[in-house]
Design a protein around this motif. Structure first.
Motif, PDB file in Angstrom:
ATOM      1  N   ALA A   1       0.840  -1.206   0.000  1.00 47.28           N
ATOM      2  CA  ALA A   1       0.000   0.000   0.000  1.00 47.28           C
ATOM      3  C   ALA A   1       0.872   1.251   0.000  1.00 47.28           C
ATOM      4  CB  ALA A   1      -0.927   0.000   1.213  1.00 47.28           C
ATOM      5  N   ALA A   2       1.948   1.240   0.781  1.00 47.45           N
ATOM      6  CA  ALA A   2       2.840   2.405   0.837  1.00 47.45           C
ATOM      7  C   ALA A   2       3.540   2.624  -0.496  1.00 47.45           C
ATOM      8  CB  ALA A   2       3.856   2.212   1.952  1.00 47.45           C
ATOM      9  N   ILE A   3       3.943   1.549  -1.147  1.00 49.83           N
ATOM     10  CA  ILE A   3       4.595   1.678  -2.457  1.00 49.83           C
ATOM     11  C   ILE A   3       3.636   2.258  -3.478  1.00 49.83           C
ATOM     12  CG2 ILE A   3       5.536   0.314  -4.372  1.00 49.83           C
ATOM     13  CD1 ILE A   3       6.831  -1.486  -2.217  1.00 49.83           C
ATOM     14  N   HIS A   4       2.354   1.949  -3.364  1.00 50.15           N
ATOM     15  CA  HIS A   4       1.343   2.484  -4.286  1.00 50.15           C
ATOM     16  C   HIS A   4       0.878   3.884  -3.888  1.00 50.15           C
ATOM     17  CE1 HIS A   4       1.079  -1.715  -5.651  1.00 50.15           C
ATOM     18  NE2 HIS A   4       0.714  -1.156  -6.797  1.00 50.15           N
ATOM     19  N   GLY A   5       1.497   4.472  -2.890  1.00 49.52           N
ATOM     20  CA  GLY A   5       1.211   5.859  -2.530  1.00 49.52           C
ATOM     21  C   GLY A   5       0.024   6.075  -1.625  1.00 49.52           C
ATOM     22  N   GLU A   6      -0.435   5.058  -0.952  1.00 51.51           N
ATOM     23  CA  GLU A   6      -1.578   5.213  -0.056  1.00 51.51           C
ATOM     24  C   GLU A   6      -1.112   5.674   1.324  1.00 51.51           C
ATOM     25  OE1 GLU A   6      -4.227   1.819  -0.040  1.00 51.51           O
ATOM     26  OE2 GLU A   6      -3.570   1.284  -2.048  1.00 51.51           O
ATOM     27  N   HIS A   7      -1.985   6.333   2.040  1.00 51.46           N
ATOM     28  CA  HIS A   7      -1.721   6.728   3.423  1.00 51.46           C
ATOM     29  C   HIS A   7      -3.048   6.758   4.174  1.00 51.46           C
ATOM     30  CE1 HIS A   7      -2.714  10.505   1.448  1.00 51.46           C
ATOM     31  NE2 HIS A   7      -3.095  10.947   2.627  1.00 51.46           N
ATOM     32  N   TRP A   8      -2.959   6.703   5.505  1.00 50.18           N
ATOM     33  CA  TRP A   8      -4.154   6.635   6.335  1.00 50.18           C
ATOM     34  C   TRP A   8      -4.760   8.018   6.494  1.00 50.18           C
ATOM     35  CZ3 TRP A   8      -5.759   8.338  11.260  1.00 50.18           C
ATOM     36  CH2 TRP A   8      -6.873   7.678  11.772  1.00 50.18           C
ATOM     37  N   MET A   9      -6.067   8.111   6.230  1.00 49.49           N
ATOM     38  CA  MET A   9      -6.826   9.341   6.455  1.00 49.49           C
ATOM     39  C   MET A   9      -7.989   8.991   7.367  1.00 49.49           C
ATOM     40  SD  MET A   9      -6.962  10.933   2.622  1.00 49.49           S
ATOM     41  CE  MET A   9      -7.652   9.435   1.955  1.00 49.49           C
ATOM     42  N   PRO A  10      -8.231   9.782   8.407  1.00 44.21           N
ATOM     43  CA  PRO A  10      -9.307   9.429   9.342  1.00 44.21           C
ATOM     44  C   PRO A  10     -10.693   9.666   8.752  1.00 44.21           C
ATOM     45  CG  PRO A  10      -8.353  11.528   9.949  1.00 44.21           C
ATOM     46  CD  PRO A  10      -7.516  10.990   8.822  1.00 44.21           C
ATOM     47  N   ILE A  11     -11.635   8.848   9.194  1.00 40.85           N
ATOM     48  CA  ILE A  11     -13.047   9.065   8.862  1.00 40.85           C
ATOM     49  C   ILE A  11     -13.615   9.889  10.012  1.00 40.85           C
ATOM     50  CG2 ILE A  11     -15.290   8.028   8.435  1.00 40.85           C
ATOM     51  CD1 ILE A  11     -13.868   5.474   7.613  1.00 40.85           C
ATOM     52  N   LEU A  12     -13.879  11.146   9.754  1.00 38.69           N
ATOM     53  CA  LEU A  12     -14.446  12.024  10.778  1.00 38.69           C
ATOM     54  C   LEU A  12     -15.880  12.360  10.416  1.00 38.69           C
ATOM     55  CD1 LEU A  12     -11.381  14.364  11.309  1.00 38.69           C
ATOM     56  CD2 LEU A  12     -12.150  12.500  12.771  1.00 38.69           C
ATOM     57  N   PRO A  13     -16.725  12.625  11.404  1.00 44.86           N
ATOM     58  CA  PRO A  13     -18.117  12.951  11.099  1.00 44.86           C
ATOM     59  C   PRO A  13     -18.210  14.245  10.294  1.00 44.86           C
ATOM     60  CG  PRO A  13     -17.731  13.041  13.476  1.00 44.86           C
ATOM     61  CD  PRO A  13     -16.462  12.611  12.818  1.00 44.86           C
ATOM     62  N   ARG A  14     -19.200  14.283   9.432  1.00 41.60           N
ATOM     63  CA  ARG A  14     -19.406  15.469   8.596  1.00 41.60           C
ATOM     64  C   ARG A  14     -19.948  16.607   9.432  1.00 41.60           C
ATOM     65  NH1 ARG A  14     -22.453  12.680   3.509  1.00 41.60           N
ATOM     66  NH2 ARG A  14     -20.794  11.227   2.995  1.00 41.60           N
ATOM     67  N   LYS A  15     -19.590  17.820   9.056  1.00 43.41           N
ATOM     68  CA  LYS A  15     -20.062  19.002   9.783  1.00 43.41           C
ATOM     69  C   LYS A  15     -21.534  19.266   9.510  1.00 43.41           C
ATOM     70  CE  LYS A  15     -15.965  20.184  11.296  1.00 43.41           C
ATOM     71  NZ  LYS A  15     -15.358  18.991  11.755  1.00 43.41           N
ATOM     72  N   GLU A  16     -21.959  19.050   8.279  1.00 41.62           N
ATOM     73  CA  GLU A  16     -23.363  19.283   7.917  1.00 41.62           C
ATOM     74  C   GLU A  16     -23.938  17.999   7.344  1.00 41.62           C
ATOM     75  OE1 GLU A  16     -22.835  21.212   3.543  1.00 41.62           O
ATOM     76  OE2 GLU A  16     -22.301  22.445   5.262  1.00 41.62           O
ATOM     77  N   PRO A  17     -25.218  17.755   7.528  1.00 36.33           N
ATOM     78  CA  PRO A  17     -25.819  16.536   6.983  1.00 36.33           C
ATOM     79  C   PRO A  17     -25.834  16.593   5.460  1.00 36.33           C
ATOM     80  CG  PRO A  17     -27.504  17.963   7.931  1.00 36.33           C
ATOM     81  CD  PRO A  17     -26.170  18.568   8.262  1.00 36.33           C
ATOM     82  N   PRO A  18     -25.808  15.444   4.811  1.00 34.38           N
ATOM     83  CA  PRO A  18     -25.838  15.448   3.350  1.00 34.38           C
ATOM     84  C   PRO A  18     -27.145  16.041   2.830  1.00 34.38           C
ATOM     85  CG  PRO A  18     -26.073  13.213   4.191  1.00 34.38           C
ATOM     86  CD  PRO A  18     -25.770  14.099   5.356  1.00 34.38           C
ATOM     87  N   LYS A  19     -27.048  16.800   1.742  1.00 30.09           N
ATOM     88  CA  LYS A  19     -28.223  17.462   1.165  1.00 30.09           C
ATOM     89  C   LYS A  19     -29.073  16.450   0.411  1.00 30.09           C
ATOM     90  CE  LYS A  19     -25.777  21.798   0.636  1.00 30.09           C
ATOM     91  NZ  LYS A  19     -25.252  22.775  -0.305  1.00 30.09           N
ATOM     92  N   GLN A  20     -30.376  16.588   0.558  1.00 35.70           N
ATOM     93  CA  GLN A  20     -31.309  15.737  -0.158  1.00 35.70           C
ATOM     94  C   GLN A  20     -31.561  16.331  -1.533  1.00 35.70           C
ATOM     95  OE1 GLN A  20     -32.586  12.875   0.846  1.00 35.70           O
ATOM     96  NE2 GLN A  20     -31.605  12.952   2.848  1.00 35.70           N
ATOM     97  N   SER A  21     -31.610  15.492  -2.528  1.00 38.24           N
ATOM     98  CA  SER A  21     -31.868  15.992  -3.874  1.00 38.24           C
ATOM     99  C   SER A  21     -33.350  16.355  -3.995  1.00 38.24           C
ATOM    100  CB  SER A  21     -31.489  14.941  -4.910  1.00 38.24           C
ATOM    101  OG  SER A  21     -32.262  13.780  -4.733  1.00 38.24           O
ATOM    102  N   ALA A  22     -33.640  17.435  -4.718  1.00 38.79           N
ATOM    103  CA  ALA A  22     -35.011  17.914  -4.861  1.00 38.79           C
ATOM    104  C   ALA A  22     -35.843  16.970  -5.722  1.00 38.79           C
ATOM    105  CB  ALA A  22     -35.014  19.313  -5.470  1.00 38.79           C
ATOM    106  N   GLY A  23     -35.210  16.243  -6.604  1.00 35.39           N
ATOM    107  CA  GLY A  23     -35.932  15.355  -7.508  1.00 35.39           C
ATOM    108  C   GLY A  23     -36.081  13.962  -6.943  1.00 35.39           C
TER     109      GLY A  23
END
Length: 187
Positions: free
Chosen positions: A124-146
């Protein structure tokens, strides 16, 4: 085909290796095996690896699903910065941790699993990956109008809308016309 995200596989492998190492250490200490001190090391190493690997990292695609209760450990792992987010460091750390576990039979399986996880993290390191944390979103996801206002009434498979029979309520007072003609011979 898409690109393989090696870190996801390494994380699952290392978490399983930590649990196996912990279990083998408990068996070695409880059974008072010869050189049981290595089994006690296996318990400590298994707990450390499990705590390090329990929080999943964010995937590149963004389709990450966090484990139950991983937020506290995510914050703790994030504090250590490049020591825990760099997969070269994790690969070396897992390789070093697994060496003492090879000296007693009850922890050998955990040692081998952790060595495999170390190799996958190195990939994974050779392929350029690194650990990024999953943090809660600040705002809820927007609902599509359609969006869909009402759920479908018919079970699948549903015919296309123009072929479906019209309900009497949907016609709003218009006379109902049977789209399939009935002949006198069929009645």
């Amino acid at each position: 085909m898409g690109k393989i995200e090696w870190a996801m596989w390494a994380n699952e492998q290392a978490l399983a290796a930590g649990l196996i190492l912990l279990t083998g250490g408990i068996v070695g200490v409880a059974g008072q095996f010869r050189d049981w001190e290595f089994a006690a090391y296996g318990i400590a190493a298994g707990v450390f690896v499990c705590l390090l690997e329990y929080p999943r990292g964010k995937r590149n695609k963004g389709t990450s699903v966090e484990r139950t209760g991983q937020y506290c450990l995510t914050v703790c792992v994030k504090v250590f910065g490049p020591v825990t987010s760099n997969y070269f460091v994790r690969a070396g750390m897992h390789a070093a941790i697994c060496i003492p576990a090879a000296f007693i039979l009850s922890t050998v399986l955990g040692c081998v699993c952790l060595a495999i996880a170390s190799i996958i993290y190195l990939t994974a390191a050779i392929h350029g990956e690194h650990w990024m944390p999953i943090l809660p979103r600040k705002e809820p996801p927007k609902q599509s109008a359609g969006g869909i206002e009402e759920p479908p009434q018919n079970p699948p498979p549903r015919p296309p809308a123009e072929v479906r029979r019209k309900r009497l309520e949907d016609l709003e007072g218009a006379a109902y016309v049977n789209p399939i003609p009935v002949t006198a011979n069929e009645v």
